[in-house]
Design an enzyme around this catalytic site. Structure first.
Site, short mmCIF file in Angstrom:
data_model
loop_
_atom_site.label_atom_id
_atom_site.label_comp_id
_atom_site.label_asym_id
_atom_site.label_seq_id
_atom_site.Cartn_x
_atom_site.Cartn_y
_atom_site.Cartn_z
N LYS A 126 -39.07 8.35 21.46
CA LYS A 126 -38.29 9.56 21.66
C LYS A 126 -36.97 9.36 20.92
O LYS A 126 -36.47 8.24 20.84
CB LYS A 126 -38.03 9.78 23.15
CG LYS A 126 -39.31 10.16 23.88
CD LYS A 126 -39.02 10.86 25.18
CE LYS A 126 -40.33 11.06 25.94
NZ LYS A 126 -40.13 11.10 27.37
N HIS A 129 -30.81 10.53 21.22
CA HIS A 129 -30.02 11.77 21.11
C HIS A 129 -28.67 11.62 21.79
O HIS A 129 -28.36 10.59 22.37
CB HIS A 129 -30.80 12.97 21.64
CG HIS A 129 -31.21 12.83 23.07
ND1 HIS A 129 -30.31 12.96 24.10
CD2 HIS A 129 -32.41 12.57 23.64
CE1 HIS A 129 -30.94 12.79 25.24
NE2 HIS A 129 -32.22 12.55 24.99
N HIS A 132 -27.85 9.88 25.09
CA HIS A 132 -27.82 8.42 25.27
C HIS A 132 -26.47 7.81 24.96
O HIS A 132 -26.25 6.62 25.15
CB HIS A 132 -28.86 7.74 24.37
CG HIS A 132 -30.26 8.11 24.69
ND1 HIS A 132 -31.00 8.92 23.88
CD2 HIS A 132 -31.02 7.81 25.75
CE1 HIS A 132 -32.20 9.09 24.42
NE2 HIS A 132 -32.23 8.43 25.55
N1 ARG Z 1 -35.37 5.15 30.33
C1 ARG Z 1 -34.72 5.83 31.42
C2 ARG Z 1 -34.32 7.24 30.98
O1 ARG Z 1 -34.11 7.49 29.81
C3 ARG Z 1 -33.50 5.11 31.89
C4 ARG Z 1 -33.74 3.76 32.50
C5 ARG Z 1 -32.58 3.26 33.28
N2 ARG Z 1 -32.79 1.97 33.84
C6 ARG Z 1 -33.54 1.69 34.90
N3 ARG Z 1 -33.66 0.45 35.27
N4 ARG Z 1 -34.16 2.64 35.56
O2 ARG Z 1 -34.17 8.09 31.84
#
Ligand code: ARG
Length: 564
Positions: A126, A129, A132
């Protein structure tokens, strides 16, 4: 660094009152006529059975000799006010900065303690963007802040590298792409076939079944499926590295969701043994109704595990591997409930360290142009935002300083820095509407303003040249100079506060204060053409401001051009 409050607390003995309490009550005064530090005595009245006025009076009388830089104590209406010798303070702090340089403000408070930071945590295939941006730069900054405070920091990119989207990507790839195209166009290709999958699946739902079948193959370790899965991962990571480099971001671990695939069973087992896992319509959940939260879903009816299941496994893994003092999750506030649930389950399982897990939440960034969605393809790429900020910086720099060498390099540092600073200047939780003009305003409370002040310090020093005379500290013992000195002395407490509150903005704000106070000083007090001792003291002040700005910017992940 010499903490003045500590010096005071060490000499103030008030019967029945703890030194720590005295330290906590001491404040810097805003009005210099009332002294530089003040101790309100109201809280002591009850314990000592005396009026605050009497207490302040008797303590003031008992203080016959004060340690430097303190010169006078005065009791006024229940307050005990302390005055410092401005020259002595200037000498101390400027001397310390000249000696320690970028190590000024370092602390040992974190010695022997580890802090885990989960930030950026992108999703594979993905696009990176604008959403982030916050997690990446807040996490990256906290990482450096804790290091400066003496902690061992562990940066973790908890990759979103597991889920049914990989099945979809494989179907899309096999239908509309190939390895050559993927290597050539990278993320752009991945995003575009992903978007295409969703459009085509609307009229051809069998694509969804194929996707499910391919995801199953990944789970079962099918060679082709795994090869493609790894390829997507590789391409995403390769590309995102470019952005990380520009943002000065590093990680110690890229263990993402997939890493925990084989680490969830023991935890589910433990939950069962502790009678915490219950059936709910075929699924397995932890009931959190007593905590007024919806149940935490851990295993779906079809046996699939979830985001929360992986986070439980990750929390255990981090505790076991790093024995953290704190474990931070820099993630958008939309995931508030998720983290409250996960932390609560950890607590219910009897882990006292659940209290050391903290969701460091932040608000949303939007552009003036509105929202985004990966599926529809109208995304605002972070890379594009950075490029545009750099482009605009180049225009401004070319106009302001047409003869500057390495304009491009400077524009990169200024443009990227402006974007980072705009995020780190705000309280985390505030939503941000991003505007290029605002973040690039050289006179506003912005990154370029701070960078510009630093470049001004350097140019002053270069113009005046070396000065070996004994500094005459009277030359900085004036209201403007005192304000700069006071600000310099606050550097470490700003860093500490940033660490305690998980708020890099404490440093962003501090830097703007420092720059404003120096620019005021510079407006009123000449440096070149003055007598040698005066020049020497003011140069020392200028150098100290430069050192602290550069170090402060470094903590935020922002570079400092030597000339602008
Ligand atoms: N990849 C997830 C997102 O973009 C965020 C992860 C954050 N870290 C975790 N340990 N849940 O929403």
């Amino acid at each position: 660094m010499l903490d003045k409050k500590e010096i005071l607390a060490s000499v103030l003995s008030i019967e029945g009152i703890d030194k720590k309490e005295i330290y906590g009550l001491l404040t810097e005064t805003a009005d210099p006529s009332k002294g530089d530090y003040s101790l309100p005595c109201f809280k002591f009245a009850k314990v000592l059975h005396k009026s605050p006025v009497q207490i302040a009076q008797s303590v003031a009388e008992s203080l016959t000799c004060l340690p430097p830089p303190f010169v006078k104590a005065e009791a006024v209406n229940g307050y005990l006010n302390f005055f410092v010798d401005g020259k002595e303070c200037a000498k101390q702090v400027l001397g310390e900065i000249a000696e320690k340089k970028e190590n000024f403000g370092n602390s040992t408070e974190g010695e022997g303690k580890t802090i885990c930071l989960d930030y950026s945590s992108i999703n594979i295939a993905k696009p990176f963007h604008i959403g982030h941006l916050c997690t990446t730069v807040i996490g990256g900054s906290l990482y450096r802040i804790y290091q400066k405070l003496g902690y061992k920091a562990v940066g973790i990119n908890h990759l979103g590298d597991w889920g049914t989207q990989f099945g979809k990507l494989i179907v899309a790839f096999k239908n509309w792409s190939n390895e050559e195209r993927l290597q050539q166009y990278g993320m752009q290709e991945l995003t575009s076939i992903y978007v295409r999958f969703h459009t085509e699946a609307e009229s051809n739902p069998s694509l969804e079944d194929e996707a499910r079948a391919w995801f199953k193959k990944i789970e079962d370790g099918n060679e082709e499926a795994l090869h493609l899965y790894n390829l997507f991962k590789e391409i995403t990571l390769r590309e995102v590295q470019k952005t990380y480099k520009r943002l000065k971001i590093q990680f110690d671990s890229y263990n993402g969701e997939a890493f925990y695939n084989d680490k969830m069973d023991p935890i589910l087992q433990e939950l069962r043994e502790k009678k915490l896992l219950v059936e709910d319509g075929g699924a397995q959940v932890v009931d959190l109704s007593a905590e007024e939260m919806p149940p935490c879903l851990l295993v779906k009816a079809d046996g699939a595990t979830l985001y929360a299941t992986r986070d439980l496994a990750a929390a255990y893994y981090r505790k076991r591997t790093y024995d953290f003092y704190k474990s931070l999750y820099v993630v958008a506030y939309q995931q508030n409930l998720h983290f409250r649930q996960v932390f609560k389950v950890l607590e219910k399982m009897g882990n006292d360290w659940a209290k050391d897990c903290v969701h460091v939440a932040f608000g949303m960034v939007s552009m003036e142009s509105g929202a985004m969605s990966t599926r529809k393809g109208n995304v605002i790429y972070l890379e594009d935002v950075l490029n545009k900020a750099v482009e605009k910086s180049l225009e401004i720099i070319t106009e302001k300083s047409p003869n500057l060498e390495n304009k491009e390099e400077t524009a990169e540092t200024v443009g990227v820095g402006a974007v980072i600073f705009s995020v780190l200047y705000n309280n985390r939780i505030k939503d941000i509407v991003f505007s290029y003009d605002k973040v690039l305003n050289f006179d506003g409370e912005t990154g370029p303003y701070v960078q510009y002040t630093n470049a001004r310090c350097l140019s002053v020093m270069a113009k005046v040249g070396e000065c070996t005379a004994e500094p005459d500290f009277d030359a900085v013992d004036n209201p403007e100079g005192k304000a700069v000195i006071a600000c310099l002395q606050r550097f470490q407490s700003a860093i500490r506060e940033a660490g305690e509150r998980y708020e890099p903005c404490c440093i962003g704000r501090y830097l703007v204060d420092l720059c404003q106070s120096y620019n005021k000083f510079y407006l009123v007090h000449r440096i070149s053409g003055e007598e040698e001792g005066v020049k020497s003291a003011r140069l020392l002040l200028t150098n100290a401001v430069h050192v602290v700005i550069e170090e402060g910017l470094r903590l935020l992940g922002i570079g400092a051009p030597q000339k602008m």
